[in-house]
Design a protein around this motif. Sequence first.
Motif, PDB file in Angstrom:
ATOM      1  N   LYS A  35       0.815  -1.208   0.000  1.00  0.00           N
ATOM      2  CA  LYS A  35       0.000   0.000   0.000  1.00  0.00           C
ATOM      3  C   LYS A  35       0.857   1.270   0.000  1.00  0.00           C
ATOM      4  N   ALA A  36       2.098   1.141   0.559  1.00  0.00           N
ATOM      5  CA  ALA A  36       2.992   2.302   0.597  1.00  0.00           C
ATOM      6  C   ALA A  36       3.741   2.487  -0.717  1.00  0.00           C
ATOM      7  N   GLY A  37       3.605   1.528  -1.637  1.00  0.00           N
ATOM      8  CA  GLY A  37       4.246   1.674  -2.939  1.00  0.00           C
ATOM      9  C   GLY A  37       5.628   1.066  -3.037  1.00  0.00           C
ATOM     10  N   ILE A  38       6.012   0.232  -2.069  1.00  0.00           N
ATOM     11  CA  ILE A  38       7.303  -0.462  -2.141  1.00  0.00           C
ATOM     12  C   ILE A  38       7.206  -1.568  -3.188  1.00  0.00           C
ATOM     13  N   GLU A  39       8.275  -1.751  -3.958  1.00  0.00           N
ATOM     14  CA  GLU A  39       8.257  -2.691  -5.075  1.00  0.00           C
ATOM     15  C   GLU A  39       9.428  -3.673  -4.979  1.00  0.00           C
ATOM     16  N   PRO A  40       9.288  -4.864  -5.591  1.00  0.00           N
ATOM     17  CA  PRO A  40      10.427  -5.788  -5.660  1.00  0.00           C
ATOM     18  C   PRO A  40      11.619  -5.115  -6.330  1.00  0.00           C
ATOM     19  N   GLY A  41      12.801  -5.337  -5.791  1.00  0.00           N
ATOM     20  CA  GLY A  41      14.011  -4.703  -6.317  1.00  0.00           C
ATOM     21  C   GLY A  41      14.421  -3.463  -5.550  1.00  0.00           C
ATOM     22  N   ASP A  42      13.525  -2.901  -4.733  1.00  0.00           N
ATOM     23  CA  ASP A  42      13.878  -1.737  -3.922  1.00  0.00           C
ATOM     24  C   ASP A  42      14.921  -2.133  -2.875  1.00  0.00           C
ATOM     25  N   ARG A  43      15.951  -1.316  -2.749  1.00  0.00           N
ATOM     26  CA  ARG A  43      16.960  -1.530  -1.703  1.00  0.00           C
ATOM     27  C   ARG A  43      16.591  -0.683  -0.484  1.00  0.00           C
ATOM     28  N   ILE A  44      16.547  -1.293   0.695  1.00  0.00           N
ATOM     29  CA  ILE A  44      16.246  -0.561   1.928  1.00  0.00           C
ATOM     30  C   ILE A  44      17.545   0.081   2.420  1.00  0.00           C
ATOM     31  N   VAL A  45      17.620   1.399   2.364  1.00  0.00           N
ATOM     32  CA  VAL A  45      18.831   2.120   2.737  1.00  0.00           C
ATOM     33  C   VAL A  45      18.862   2.395   4.231  1.00  0.00           C
ATOM     34  N   SER A  46      17.740   2.849   4.782  1.00  0.00           N
ATOM     35  CA  SER A  46      17.699   3.154   6.217  1.00  0.00           C
ATOM     36  C   SER A  46      16.292   2.932   6.759  1.00  0.00           C
ATOM     37  N   LEU A  47      16.223   2.734   8.048  1.00  0.00           N
ATOM     38  CA  LEU A  47      14.958   2.525   8.747  1.00  0.00           C
ATOM     39  C   LEU A  47      14.941   3.433   9.965  1.00  0.00           C
ATOM     40  N   ASN A  48      14.001   4.384   9.972  1.00  0.00           N
ATOM     41  CA  ASN A  48      13.915   5.376  11.051  1.00  0.00           C
ATOM     42  C   ASN A  48      15.271   6.061  11.287  1.00  0.00           C
ATOM     43  N   GLY A  49      15.964   6.356  10.184  1.00  0.00           N
ATOM     44  CA  GLY A  49      17.228   7.080  10.282  1.00  0.00           C
ATOM     45  C   GLY A  49      18.442   6.224  10.534  1.00  0.00           C
ATOM     46  N   GLU A  50      18.253   4.928  10.817  1.00  0.00           N
ATOM     47  CA  GLU A  50      19.367   4.016  11.068  1.00  0.00           C
ATOM     48  C   GLU A  50      19.711   3.250   9.795  1.00  0.00           C
ATOM     49  N   LYS A  51      21.001   3.183   9.470  1.00  0.00           N
ATOM     50  CA  LYS A  51      21.439   2.458   8.281  1.00  0.00           C
ATOM     51  C   LYS A  51      21.067   0.980   8.394  1.00  0.00           C
ATOM     52  N   VAL A  52      20.538   0.408   7.324  1.00  0.00           N
ATOM     53  CA  VAL A  52      20.167  -1.006   7.293  1.00  0.00           C
ATOM     54  C   VAL A  52      21.279  -1.782   6.594  1.00  0.00           C
ATOM     55  N   GLU A  53      21.940  -2.663   7.352  1.00  0.00           N
ATOM     56  CA  GLU A  53      23.043  -3.442   6.793  1.00  0.00           C
ATOM     57  C   GLU A  53      22.564  -4.742   6.169  1.00  0.00           C
ATOM     58  N   SER A  54      21.496  -5.296   6.707  1.00  0.00           N
ATOM     59  CA  SER A  54      20.994  -6.579   6.206  1.00  0.00           C
ATOM     60  C   SER A  54      19.478  -6.609   6.324  1.00  0.00           C
ATOM     61  N   PHE A  55      18.870  -7.498   5.584  1.00  0.00           N
ATOM     62  CA  PHE A  55      17.422  -7.623   5.655  1.00  0.00           C
ATOM     63  C   PHE A  55      16.992  -8.054   7.056  1.00  0.00           C
ATOM     64  N   GLU A  56      17.863  -8.789   7.730  1.00  0.00           N
ATOM     65  CA  GLU A  56      17.553  -9.243   9.085  1.00  0.00           C
ATOM     66  C   GLU A  56      17.433  -8.070  10.051  1.00  0.00           C
ATOM     67  N   ASP A  57      18.240  -7.016   9.843  1.00  0.00           N
ATOM     68  CA  ASP A  57      18.117  -5.814  10.680  1.00  0.00           C
ATOM     69  C   ASP A  57      16.700  -5.263  10.613  1.00  0.00           C
ATOM     70  N   LEU A  58      16.169  -5.203   9.403  1.00  0.00           N
ATOM     71  CA  LEU A  58      14.808  -4.705   9.191  1.00  0.00           C
ATOM     72  C   LEU A  58      13.792  -5.580   9.905  1.00  0.00           C
ATOM     73  N   VAL A  59      13.907  -6.893   9.727  1.00  0.00           N
ATOM     74  CA  VAL A  59      12.949  -7.829  10.325  1.00  0.00           C
ATOM     75  C   VAL A  59      12.959  -7.717  11.845  1.00  0.00           C
ATOM     76  N   LEU A  60      14.158  -7.697  12.451  1.00  0.00           N
ATOM     77  CA  LEU A  60      14.258  -7.639  13.913  1.00  0.00           C
ATOM     78  C   LEU A  60      13.715  -6.326  14.459  1.00  0.00           C
ATOM     79  N   THR A  61      14.066  -5.217  13.812  1.00  0.00           N
ATOM     80  CA  THR A  61      13.612  -3.910  14.297  1.00  0.00           C
ATOM     81  C   THR A  61      12.091  -3.820  14.280  1.00  0.00           C
ATOM     82  N   VAL A  62      11.477  -4.264  13.197  1.00  0.00           N
ATOM     83  CA  VAL A  62      10.020  -4.202  13.081  1.00  0.00           C
ATOM     84  C   VAL A  62       9.361  -5.157  14.073  1.00  0.00           C
TER      85      VAL A  62
END
Length: 564
Positions: free
Chosen positions: A92-119
């Motif tokens: 719904k937010a418009g994220i698409e396959p192939g998008d690279r996650i650069v940061s989450l809430n201002g914190e640099k995202v090093e791995s997809f696992e960082d994103l999963v754990l934070t959320v």
Amino acid sequence: MKWNRGGTEYSLRVLPLGGFIEPMGEHPDSEGGDDPRALWRRPAWQRATVFCAGVVLNAVMALVLFVLAPVVGMQVPVPIVGEVLPDMPAAKAGIEPGDRIVSLNGEKVESFEDLVLTVALRSAGSPFELVIERAGGGDAAPVRETKTVRSVRTAAFPAPMLGIRPEGATVIDGLHPGSLALQAGLAQGDRILSVNGNAVETWRGLEKALADAPAGPLVLAIERDGKTQDLKIDPAELSVYDYGMIYPTEIGDVEEDSPAEAAGIQAGDRVAAIDEKPWPTSQKIIEAVTAAGTDRQIRFTVWRKGRLVDLACKAVKQEASDKPRVGVAMQPAIGEPVQVGHVDAGGPADKAGIRSGDIILKVGEEGNAPGDWADLTVVLMGAGDKAVPVQVERGTSRLMARIRPHIEPQERLSMTGVEGQALYVPLPRIQSPLVAVRRGVKRTLMTFGRVYRNVRQLVTGQLGSKTLAGPVGIVKFSFDIAAYGTGTLMDFLGMLSVCVAVLNFLPVPPFDGGHVLFVILEKIKGSPFSVRLRVAIWVAGWVGVAVLFILITYQDIARWVPQM
């Protein structure tokens, strides 16, 4: 290695999984109980501290491993979106396959696992600001955009999530019985290098290459057991077994202050009908909402804990869009009870007498009770073109049916029913000790939080026993992880050490947490419990652990050894 110092025996063991303690004289009537140094003679706070020592050592070992792993050099799941789940917040937010996650809430995202754990460690409904990098068209430079996404918790995924999956490598991690890939001769562990000579590097690239390939025979270059070989496949020799039925659609999440919430629709409801159209798929629900617009009531009938409930609401327009919405996220209802959703008219299920809404109690010649749709699919697909007995519950009646699939010849190979591995990439080595320690502390705290959340979900039934792994599963996964390098294995051992620490601190005998619980109870009681009572409780605890160990080990073997 063992040595004695100050009357205490110390030892170093082979596996770096923290530590344990074995005190002398825990009870007045136990061995060493008459010794002036006996543990029972110490104040309660000192006894509790001793029993916590093993847990603390596990935590320290995890911290050390987490600090050293990126210094040694490790690989991590690349923070690129491989799949966006439909009707979920990310979509719904418009994220698409192939998008690279650069940061989450201002914190640099090093791995997809960082994103999963934070959320996962934040409450469902929490907003997250994602900076994504999206490839530009042609030679254009990548474009960065900021997206705000609120997490949701669904029945199928108890931890809060955004609805995205990581980019996948072209390595096969599992094949479902009856899948085209299995029929074609692909095996677990195969790495697919090219399709008809066209190199593929990601799972998305593999699926696109298969879709773009001409109908008919094709050649896959694969790497198996370290050797490259060509696998020639003729899709005409493969078959899809169609049973003419699918799982229901379930409400995964309901937005606050939405029309759905006002109407009383709840997460976990299964859509039995929309505008009197029975057991619709998620696409049919979207079409019905779109057709209704914002002018008229949409009538829902939901299946809720065995009851049918009639509800109604009007859709509203989406923000920055003219599309109507009612404010729900949908997902497949694949968990217990295993229920039939849409049934194709004239299809195999329909001919066998199976109806939408039926609960499947048993399946197969052995009459096994499926725990979810994955269990059901394994039995059905494993039977090939043979008729399969199925017991269903319809209202207060239990009925038997035999369902034989319709065989559909294929023109193309697809990866449906195949599980791939996440795509790992090297993480830049950390040179600064301060940065390494800061990262290690953060990872330790986040891992403890995630493990404790998982334990709570297991206790409350939100997670099933199938999510657990025993020694066989851990060894197998360790070998898989070791292929990504020493640092990656160290990181995995750190996570394992956290799991041991959390398990060991549970307030249940025979774990150290059980000892601490007894110290507290004896402090309240004013005297030690009898040896007979302690032994009985500890024996019961060990028996429970042994039974759980056997069950999980069997589950590991059944999961990882196909011939079982």
